[in-house]
Design a protein around this motif. Structure first.
Motif, mmCIF file in Angstrom:
data_model
loop_
_atom_site.group_PDB
_atom_site.id
_atom_site.type_symbol
_atom_site.label_atom_id
_atom_site.label_comp_id
_atom_site.label_asym_id
_atom_site.label_seq_id
_atom_site.Cartn_x
_atom_site.Cartn_y
_atom_site.Cartn_z
ATOM 1 N N HIS A 1 89.074 96.282 19.238
ATOM 2 C CA HIS A 1 88.547 97.047 18.437
ATOM 3 C C HIS A 1 88.591 97.513 17.019
ATOM 4 C CE1 HIS A 1 88.284 99.340 22.204
ATOM 5 N NE2 HIS A 1 89.504 98.328 22.862
ATOM 6 N N ASN A 2 87.883 96.098 16.426
ATOM 7 C CA ASN A 2 88.217 95.789 14.859
ATOM 8 C C ASN A 2 86.672 96.588 14.630
ATOM 9 O OD1 ASN A 2 90.804 95.335 14.599
ATOM 10 N ND2 ASN A 2 90.264 93.386 15.424
ATOM 11 N N LYS A 3 86.809 96.741 13.614
ATOM 12 C CA LYS A 3 85.252 97.151 13.360
ATOM 13 C C LYS A 3 84.869 95.955 12.290
ATOM 14 C CE LYS A 3 87.180 101.184 13.899
ATOM 15 N NZ LYS A 3 87.562 102.971 12.757
ATOM 16 N N VAL A 4 83.580 96.236 11.806
ATOM 17 C CA VAL A 4 82.750 95.047 10.476
ATOM 18 C C VAL A 4 81.003 96.230 11.142
ATOM 19 C CG1 VAL A 4 83.983 93.574 11.160
ATOM 20 C CG2 VAL A 4 81.653 93.647 12.217
ATOM 21 N N THR A 5 80.799 95.963 9.740
ATOM 22 C CA THR A 5 79.758 96.561 9.196
ATOM 23 C C THR A 5 78.487 95.422 9.027
ATOM 24 O OG1 THR A 5 80.315 98.724 8.306
ATOM 25 C CG2 THR A 5 77.852 97.861 8.002
ATOM 26 N N VAL A 6 76.866 95.988 10.628
ATOM 27 C CA VAL A 6 76.403 94.076 10.195
ATOM 28 C C VAL A 6 75.829 94.705 8.663
ATOM 29 C CG1 VAL A 6 75.211 92.737 11.177
ATOM 30 C CG2 VAL A 6 76.801 93.031 12.576
ATOM 31 N N LEU A 7 75.833 93.785 8.320
ATOM 32 C CA LEU A 7 74.554 93.951 6.759
ATOM 33 C C LEU A 7 72.885 93.122 7.006
ATOM 34 C CD1 LEU A 7 76.860 93.880 4.209
ATOM 35 C CD2 LEU A 7 76.192 95.823 5.209
ATOM 36 N N ASP A 8 72.613 92.080 7.746
ATOM 37 C CA ASP A 8 72.494 91.217 8.226
ATOM 38 C C ASP A 8 72.107 90.735 9.059
ATOM 39 O OD1 ASP A 8 69.454 90.749 7.299
ATOM 40 O OD2 ASP A 8 69.666 88.920 5.429
ATOM 41 N N SER A 9 71.052 89.506 8.916
ATOM 42 C CA SER A 9 71.097 88.979 10.504
ATOM 43 C C SER A 9 69.707 87.824 10.720
ATOM 44 C CB SER A 9 71.236 89.509 12.171
ATOM 45 O OG SER A 9 69.719 89.909 12.144
ATOM 46 N N ASP A 10 69.910 86.983 10.863
ATOM 47 C CA ASP A 10 69.198 85.833 11.324
ATOM 48 C C ASP A 10 69.219 85.543 12.714
ATOM 49 O OD1 ASP A 10 71.623 83.675 11.217
ATOM 50 O OD2 ASP A 10 70.271 82.931 9.519
ATOM 51 N N GLY A 11 68.361 84.382 12.707
ATOM 52 C CA GLY A 11 68.227 83.900 14.204
ATOM 53 C C GLY A 11 69.527 83.376 14.848
ATOM 54 N N ASP A 12 70.915 82.927 13.808
ATOM 55 C CA ASP A 12 72.325 82.037 14.277
ATOM 56 C C ASP A 12 73.861 83.307 14.064
ATOM 57 O OD1 ASP A 12 70.989 80.520 15.836
ATOM 58 O OD2 ASP A 12 70.327 79.337 13.603
ATOM 59 N N TYR A 13 73.786 83.881 13.095
ATOM 60 C CA TYR A 13 74.880 84.676 12.374
ATOM 61 C C TYR A 13 74.829 85.819 11.599
ATOM 62 C CZ TYR A 13 76.303 80.022 11.561
ATOM 63 O OH TYR A 13 76.836 78.653 11.832
ATOM 64 N N LEU A 14 75.682 86.483 11.777
ATOM 65 C CA LEU A 14 75.571 87.965 11.656
ATOM 66 C C LEU A 14 76.147 88.383 10.357
ATOM 67 C CD1 LEU A 14 76.223 89.385 14.792
ATOM 68 C CD2 LEU A 14 73.875 89.614 14.184
ATOM 69 N N LEU A 15 74.917 88.592 9.141
ATOM 70 C CA LEU A 15 76.322 89.149 8.212
ATOM 71 C C LEU A 15 77.011 89.971 7.883
ATOM 72 C CD1 LEU A 15 77.184 88.115 5.002
ATOM 73 C CD2 LEU A 15 75.066 89.284 4.407
ATOM 74 N N THR A 16 78.520 89.974 8.009
ATOM 75 C CA THR A 16 79.623 91.518 7.785
ATOM 76 C C THR A 16 79.500 91.733 6.100
ATOM 77 O OG1 THR A 16 80.979 90.557 8.123
ATOM 78 C CG2 THR A 16 79.611 90.948 10.591
ATOM 79 N N ASP A 17 80.184 92.847 6.080
ATOM 80 C CA ASP A 17 80.763 93.308 5.655
ATOM 81 C C ASP A 17 82.128 93.420 4.907
ATOM 82 O OD1 ASP A 17 81.909 94.905 7.091
ATOM 83 O OD2 ASP A 17 82.724 96.615 5.932
ATOM 84 N N GLN A 18 82.707 92.524 5.643
ATOM 85 C CA GLN A 18 84.328 91.691 5.176
ATOM 86 C C GLN A 18 84.115 90.173 5.853
ATOM 87 O OE1 GLN A 18 87.187 93.422 7.928
ATOM 88 N NE2 GLN A 18 85.560 94.716 8.559
ATOM 89 N N ARG A 19 85.149 90.034 5.541
ATOM 90 C CA ARG A 19 85.786 88.201 5.309
ATOM 91 C C ARG A 19 85.975 87.841 6.256
ATOM 92 N NH1 ARG A 19 86.413 84.710 1.562
ATOM 93 N NH2 ARG A 19 87.336 82.432 2.141
ATOM 94 N N LEU A 20 85.511 87.170 7.190
ATOM 95 C CA LEU A 20 85.956 86.890 9.171
ATOM 96 C C LEU A 20 86.351 85.376 9.507
ATOM 97 C CD1 LEU A 20 83.000 88.322 10.267
ATOM 98 C CD2 LEU A 20 85.581 89.588 10.576
ATOM 99 N N ARG A 21 85.694 84.613 8.139
ATOM 100 C CA ARG A 21 86.771 83.295 8.311
ATOM 101 C C ARG A 21 87.761 82.648 7.483
ATOM 102 N NH1 ARG A 21 81.166 79.628 10.419
ATOM 103 N NH2 ARG A 21 80.874 81.374 11.413
#
Length: 76
Positions: free
Chosen positions: A56-76
């Motif tokens: 139940h953690n939340k992120v906002t997806v800002l953009d995507s391409d064929g392989d990755y979702l770009l979010t508003d916070q650090r995930l790695r």
């Protein structure tokens, strides 16, 4: 430049969107509450609130391409 640390890889399998590992709790093969047509709207500029069903953690997806979702916070 897009920060790679704010991305998460995804896969589309039979009209479902999966991530291999949850970036928060580490659960495997997480089915996201998102459809492939929503990936297209995100690519066009519409933001999407994404809630991981495993922890139940939340992120906002800002953009995507064929392989990755770009979010508003650090995930790695």
């Amino acid at each position: 430049m897009i920060p790679f640390s704010n991305t998460v890889p995804y896969d589309v399998v039979s009209n479902d969107v999966y991530v291999q590992n949850c970036p928060f709790c580490g659960a495997d093969n997480v089915l996201l509450p998102m459809k492939p047509k929503e990936l297209i709207t995100v690519r066009e500029g519409k933001k999407k609130l994404l809630i991981f069903p495993c922890c139940h953690n939340k992120v906002t997806v800002l953009d995507s391409d064929g392989d990755y979702l770009l979010t508003d916070q650090r995930l790695r």
